[in-house]
Scaffold this motif. Structure first.
Motif, PDB file in Angstrom:
ATOM      1  N   GLN B  69      32.686  -5.907  33.313  1.00 50.24           N
ATOM      2  CA  GLN B  69      31.629  -6.790  33.783  1.00 50.24           C
ATOM      3  C   GLN B  69      30.705  -7.146  32.625  1.00 50.24           C
ATOM      4  OE1 GLN B  69      29.873  -5.669  37.644  1.00 50.24           O
ATOM      5  NE2 GLN B  69      31.246  -3.914  37.607  1.00 50.24           N
ATOM      6  N   GLU B  70      30.277  -8.413  32.607  1.00 51.42           N
ATOM      7  CA  GLU B  70      29.485  -8.880  31.469  1.00 51.42           C
ATOM      8  C   GLU B  70      27.995  -8.641  31.685  1.00 51.42           C
ATOM      9  OE1 GLU B  70      30.385 -12.806  30.117  1.00 51.42           O
ATOM     10  OE2 GLU B  70      29.047 -12.638  28.386  1.00 51.42           O
ATOM     11  N   VAL B  71      27.357  -8.126  30.647  1.00 51.70           N
ATOM     12  CA  VAL B  71      25.910  -7.958  30.597  1.00 51.70           C
ATOM     13  C   VAL B  71      25.451  -8.510  29.249  1.00 51.70           C
ATOM     14  CG1 VAL B  71      25.967  -5.907  32.083  1.00 51.70           C
ATOM     15  CG2 VAL B  71      26.103  -5.630  29.602  1.00 51.70           C
ATOM     16  N   HIS B  72      24.174  -8.418  28.980  1.00 49.74           N
ATOM     17  CA  HIS B  72      23.692  -8.895  27.677  1.00 49.74           C
ATOM     18  C   HIS B  72      22.463  -8.102  27.267  1.00 49.74           C
ATOM     19  CE1 HIS B  72      23.955 -11.970  24.532  1.00 49.74           C
ATOM     20  NE2 HIS B  72      22.655 -11.793  24.425  1.00 49.74           N
ATOM     21  N   VAL B 120      23.342   2.739  31.879  1.00 50.21           N
ATOM     22  CA  VAL B 120      24.139   3.384  32.931  1.00 50.21           C
ATOM     23  C   VAL B 120      23.381   4.575  33.499  1.00 50.21           C
ATOM     24  CG1 VAL B 120      26.313   4.583  33.439  1.00 50.21           C
ATOM     25  CG2 VAL B 120      26.312   2.508  32.019  1.00 50.21           C
ATOM     26  N   LEU B 132      33.477   2.694  35.112  1.00 51.34           N
ATOM     27  CA  LEU B 132      32.765   1.445  34.869  1.00 51.34           C
ATOM     28  C   LEU B 132      33.053   1.007  33.435  1.00 51.34           C
ATOM     29  CD1 LEU B 132      30.414  -0.632  35.531  1.00 51.34           C
ATOM     30  CD2 LEU B 132      28.907   1.017  34.404  1.00 51.34           C
ATOM     31  N   ILE B 134      31.640  -2.128  30.987  1.00 48.09           N
ATOM     32  CA  ILE B 134      30.760  -3.292  30.849  1.00 48.09           C
ATOM     33  C   ILE B 134      30.831  -3.790  29.415  1.00 48.09           C
ATOM     34  CG2 ILE B 134      29.185  -2.961  32.793  1.00 48.09           C
ATOM     35  CD1 ILE B 134      27.406  -1.255  31.185  1.00 48.09           C
TER      36      ILE B 134
END
Lengths: 603, 603
Positions: B69-72, B120, B132, B134
């Motif tokens: 999953q993409e985060v920034h 996290v 998970l 990311i």
């Protein structure tokens, strides 16, 4: 697109974060869109990043439609170009500076005028290459003194900055207007109400500048508008200057004992008691208040100045700061007064200020600079300080008895003040600045030597515009405009998903049906967030749905036994029971209507 | 999509930039894809940004397909988390550090293990939340000592970094393998040949690590492979250690005069002349060379060490540095030798080193640390320095006459050395590191307190992986792999456009026809770059087309009178004349074939 809550990297909070003052900050954190990494610096979680991507996409599309080409500059930049334009110094403590391992100076760019100018200089050389508008969507840095309100005033943020290059003023006007129209389309498409106000150019320089503000009570910018169509931020409001008055018949100035009158109120009371005039009572507007302030120039030099203004108005520090930019304004302190014993607190008058101060023969002038409110025109008569404790001077006439080093727009603007363009009285409102456009003119091109050859082979300095949209701030402004006490409520075109499918209860049939609906919608191109968590209560799921703010909620639960599911909009509109067989068509049609019918009119 | 050369923000250069050493750097600058803003820091122009966007899109799609999953995260980060893991110090001068206006320490992140771990920890608390993975695609910073080769070793660059979180080792293995497979798909789709090699974890820590290298002569990484399938970067190669030898019958060590033999070659020559042995000649491999080096520890402490290795091998500083990380390695200087008079240059032997050095009664041990190549097993016999000028010791037996503080993998790896897994002799090759995956284990979770409750309600430290792709470097590697002497030659799926339509000559009919073809192709979804410049010669246009490297070129020119246009691939394949009426179908079909048929096999 199908996001499953069972695996989505998110956690919602029931409590407001301690540092959150405004709704957008509070709700974006609580709904798991962003997390604070440091003061004014945020991490984007998956839902937040989706919304940010959608805002960026709208900006990008409208820039392309306006003929702007996308480029991307570094954020880490060498000092030299900013030195050439003076901004390395002018930015003072507001930029992040650093040194590399060789000791060379760098900055984290707050805006990129210099680099765009140098790039065009590098690539282009002829009038035939122009006009040109180029832009980037990029991470910017400002070391704000007071980062606040979450994304609204951050230290690391995303901005769209565009720059236009033209060979003449008419070209700049056209480029400016093209960006202005693109901004209107961006905000219209985003469903963000906005006002375009005249603005000052500040440290940016240039001749013409407008801000796009979205009206909101929590906005940190105050702006004014008149019924006749004038709009400006308070910094840009110019005072309507009254005509000068004849003063040939005015009485001579006379100093009076006014014991214990260090404040305007006490002075006015005493004047009405002891020096009553026949025609009307003295008011604060008859007094000339002299306010001592300190300017901190970009070089670090500290300079004391006195602002003279009618006693019924306060100095508006933001207006004053805009007027004296790039200097910053600080309060005067005990040390300042100690250095200037002629300034008698509570009784300061023009006689010791600026050009009025006596200068000993052969000595240099040491009086502090004196700046007057534009209302203090020649012929106006004032009660003001006599520079000794307990004494004031009456009938002191501007232009006859005193003068100043200049005028300054420092007095507060008040509701009811006349609009400078004669379009009626002003009303005040607050807003968030979401865009700012500048007709820069030739300042940067001149400083950095950007010229092109014209038709006659003659070098012409290029004229430029600079156009910014605070992308992350726009997202926060959208959250401010679209939320209620339960959570966010996004317009469909920026929402992280179009539909939130919630499966409730423990019945396996419910989860099967919900999964089928979610998949069928995703197959139709609908963006679905599906709450498939097996052991979470309906209450928690509904509360999360309200926090997230996806525009349509589909609840699959008890009704399934009767062959229906519930469809409800996040805000407004009624909840309806829809037969399971129809729900995909029904929801897809609603989503389509939301996406096409959502253009908002300008405020 | 239709880009017009008449307005495209680009300028091509006929000359190579002075600072460009490698083809990708040279051609990306000359073709107007990038421009240097500062050493190792580049600006992206429109064509470059388009290619970068396509590379990012492939990476993003494969991350999503692998369930990441993409985060920034911010690039500007506070010191504290990096302090907690020791990396604030360990990175030494390789990171950019700065202070904000309040004097707090920040860094520009070179990689984000700490921040992902903390996020996290902030969001998750149960084993049920895991696994998970990311990721982000983000701008990273490293203050490289020697930025070089354009995008290949920059100081501001784009990276995809992903992090996996699992409750146990089996989970980490699965997450690691999922990323490993995603990397293979990314590079396959991009048409980039690659080799997966065993790597050391270096400053990152962790148990297992592999690099993805794309083989190229200009690569700065050396790797090895065997016919039997072993592959590793040289830092990760472990020496095949010979069995210990019996030495009961070995003669006693004896010191001999060996005047004027400060080098291995001079020593071997003298040994063969004066101390010839009957069975075979002395070679450099019979000598034990003792090399003095300095370690600079992250704390700044400087420590002298001596590496003992067979005289036929050099110390490989990269291997040694990997072995002693996070310390950095420097040459020993005159001051070092002055501080250690026991080290007689050219005649250093074990007797004064490490555990062999005599220690006076009650004194502290002051001898420098002595590390041996693993080949120096007990029972091996050596000629080595006797610690006085002009004398060497013969028949010095490891394990009998001397020992060391430990072994170290510092000797160069040579073609023909045995693979550590017994899969045959090694061959050496060079490559560019385009990806690196690490099974970090619990180092970061431990340091930052990331635990989750397991099924039994017991806190378990989470185990992590970290996975990086150098996105901008991948783009450079693609340019290295796909170019010829005339310019770039992109694979269709990353090219800035699919088709480059060139209108030549001055005939208005040519421009009308070319415009029609360009528009018709764009309407069919083909990305078109159209050279519509009216007054530019065909030679310049063709040269530009070759520089840009769009895979298909359509030339509309003289042939138009005969009803044909020319279609030619940028590289390979024949130029053909196509009737105007057919050209859109023909070109669209070719583009489609290029886009679907371009998966490359792994090297």
């Amino acid at each position: 697109m199908l996001l499953r809550m069972s695996t989505l990297f998110v956690r919602t909070l029931r409590e407001d974060p301690a540092d959150a003052e405004v709704a957008s900050h509070r709700l974006l954190v609580r709904a798991g869109y962003i997390r604070r990494a440091a003061p004014g610096i945020y991490t984007w979680l998956p839902l937040g990043l989706r919304v940010l991507g959608k805002v960026e996409a709208v900006v990008r599309e409208e820039m392309a439609a306006a003929g702007a080409q996308e480029v991307h500059f570094p954020a880490l930049l060498p000092r030299e170009p900013y030195e050439a334009t003076g901004r390395w110094t002018e930015y003072g403590p507001n930029i992040f500076r650093l040194k590399d391992r060789k000791g060379n100076d760098y900055l984290l760019a707050p805006t990129h005028e210099e680099m765009f100018t140098l790039l065009v200089k590098d690539l282009y050389s002829s009038y035939k290459d122009l006009p040109l508008t180029i832009f980037q969507i990029q991470t910017k840095y400002r070391d704000e003194a007071r980062p606040r309100a979450g994304l609204i005033r951050g230290r690391e943020f995303v901005m769209k900055d565009a720059y236009s290059f033209d060979v003449d003023d008419a070209g700049l006007d056209a480029s400016y207007d093209a960006q202005r129209q693109a901004y209107q389309r961006v905000f219209d498409r985003l469903g963000l109400e906005y006002v375009i106000v005249a603005a000052t150019s500040g440290a940016m320089g240039g001749s013409r500048s407008e801000e796009f503000l979205t009206p909101t009570a929590i906005g940190e910018d105050t702006f004014v508008r008149s019924a006749g169509g004038y709009a400006a931020n308070v910094e840009a409001v110019t005072t309507v200057v009254p005509d000068a008055l004849p003063y040939d018949d005015a009485p001579a100035a006379h100093v009076e004992d006014t014991p214990d009158t260090p404040t305007i109120d006490s002075l006015v009371a005493l004047a009405n008691e002891r020096f009553a005039r026949p025609d009307r009572a003295w008011t604060a507007a008859d007094t000339l208040k002299n306010v001592v302030l300190a300017l901190v120039h970009p070089t670090g030099e500290r300079e004391l100045v006195v602002v003279g203004l009618p006693g019924d108005r306060e100095v508006d520090l933001k207006r004053f700061e805009a007027a004296v930019a790039p200097a910053e304004v600080e309060a005067a302190g005990d040390a300042d007064f100690a250095a200037h014993p002629e300034l008698v607190r509570g009784y300061i008058g023009p006689a010791v200020l600026g050009p009025n101060a006596p200068v000993a023969d052969g000595a240099e002038r040491t009086a502090v600079r004196y700046l007057l409110d534009p209302r203090v025109v020649p012929g106006t008569r004032w009660i003001t300080g006599a520079n000794v404790p307990g004494r004031h001077v009456f009938d002191l006439v501007a232009g006859r008895d005193f003068t100043a080093d200049g005028t300054v727009e420092a007095a507060e603007v008040r509701a009811g003040d006349p609009a400078p363009d004669g379009s009626g009285p002003l009303e005040l409102a607050r807003g968030i600045e979401i865009g700012h456009i500048f007709a820069l003119g030739r300042k940067y091109a001149q400083a950095l030597g950007l010229t092109v050859l014209d038709q006659n082979g003659k070098a012409q300095v290029v004229t430029m515009g600079s156009y910014g949209i605070g992308v992350t701030r726009v997202l926060a402004a959208l959250a401010e405009a679209h939320h209620d006490e339960k959570g966010l409520a996004w317009p469909a075109h920026v929402a992280p998903a179009h539909v939130h499918v919630v499966a409730t209860g423990k019945d396996a049939a419910v989860f099967t049906a919900a999964e089928d609906i979610a998949r069928a919608l995703a197959d139709r191109g609908v963006e679905v967030l599906y709450d498939d968590r097996p052991k979470v209560s309906p209450g928690v799921k509904f509360a999360d749905a309200e926090l997230f703010g996806v525009p349509l909620v589909v609840v699959v639960g008890r009704g399934l036994a009767d062959g229906v599911v519930e469809v409800r909009p996040r805000v407004g509109g009624e909840s309806v029971q829809v037969p399971v067989a129809d729900v995909v068509d029904e929801v897809a049609a609603r989503v389509s209507a939301l996406l096409t019918g959502s253009a908002n009119a300008q405020a």
